[in-house]
Design an enzyme around this catalytic site. Sequence first.
Site, short mmCIF file in Angstrom:
data_model
loop_
_atom_site.label_atom_id
_atom_site.label_comp_id
_atom_site.label_asym_id
_atom_site.label_seq_id
_atom_site.Cartn_x
_atom_site.Cartn_y
_atom_site.Cartn_z
CE1 TYR A 150 -4.49 -1.80 4.73
CE2 TYR A 150 -3.68 0.42 4.29
CZ TYR A 150 -4.09 -0.82 3.83
OH TYR A 150 -4.09 -1.08 2.49
CB SER A 180 -0.91 0.02 1.22
OG SER A 180 -1.58 1.26 1.34
#
Length: 321
Positions: free
Chosen positions: A209, A194
């Site tokens: 995250y 990501s």
Amino acid sequence: MAGCVYEDLLLQPAWVLGLLALGVIAVLKPVLIFLRWVYITFLRPGKNLKKYGSWAIVTGPTDGIGKAFAFQLARKGLNLILVGRNPDKLKEVSDSITQKFGGKIQIKNVVVDFSGDIDGGVKKIQEVIDSLDVGLLINNVGVSYPYARFFHEVDEELLKNLIKINIEGTTKVTQAVIPGMLKRKKGAIVNIGSGAATVIPSDPLYAVYAGTKAYIDQFSRCLFVEYKKNGIDVQCQVPLYVATKMASIRRASLVVPSTDGYARAAMRWIGYEPRCTPYWPHSVIWTLVYMLPESFVDAYRLNFSLGVRKRGQLKDSRKKE
């Protein structure tokens, strides 16, 4: 005239020639970097993925990027092992692929709840792949926050799932697949990272995250170095925003591709660099972000995430009414 200029240059002191050489390099370097980017992004052919093996595993294939990868791999003629927690959705995806590509593609569904018994699920995967020529693994399964929140607001259930699914799930599935690739001396592993962990300097209000995706990035890089000599190509793909449910984005645009648009771009990068951003507008954004002061990017991301948090809390309060 040209000869005279050349002779004049040769008569210059060494330090002047050194400065001139550095100047030429300084001018040419960005040009060469740009030309290399153009070639890699638009002209370099994708690898023949069937050379890695006739079967590919995709985790989290029932929606989003994982589903798009499954269709793209089937289009390339690879047989599929689809790993997800919902048997009905797995059947729906596999039926859709069969309907689109006919009986040419073999598909095996493996039900694994990565938020539950991972060891039991990995054992199921091992039993299925034991006699198959698995050449490619797409580690796509993952979860994020429902919406932005401060670290102290992350509840135990969410914290457990972020670590268990994003880190433990990817790690153990990879560990199950690598021995077969080592035996055959070929294979490719793609871990979906990501931009929250690698492109921007920080991702406030998504700390856990971003931390799990930073693990994926470093995990992938280490495996790339460890197994390259064994014919196994390990790669971390780093998308920015893609129009998915996880990102809460419905409409695609130039800078936010659809899942199909991302997967099409991603296929061409498999087997090359250990870390990449396959969708070209994302790589342009990445370059621009690096040119900005970190303090500016941090402030922007914090303000953006606070807005997401406010809208999420408002939505929650409406549900309770």
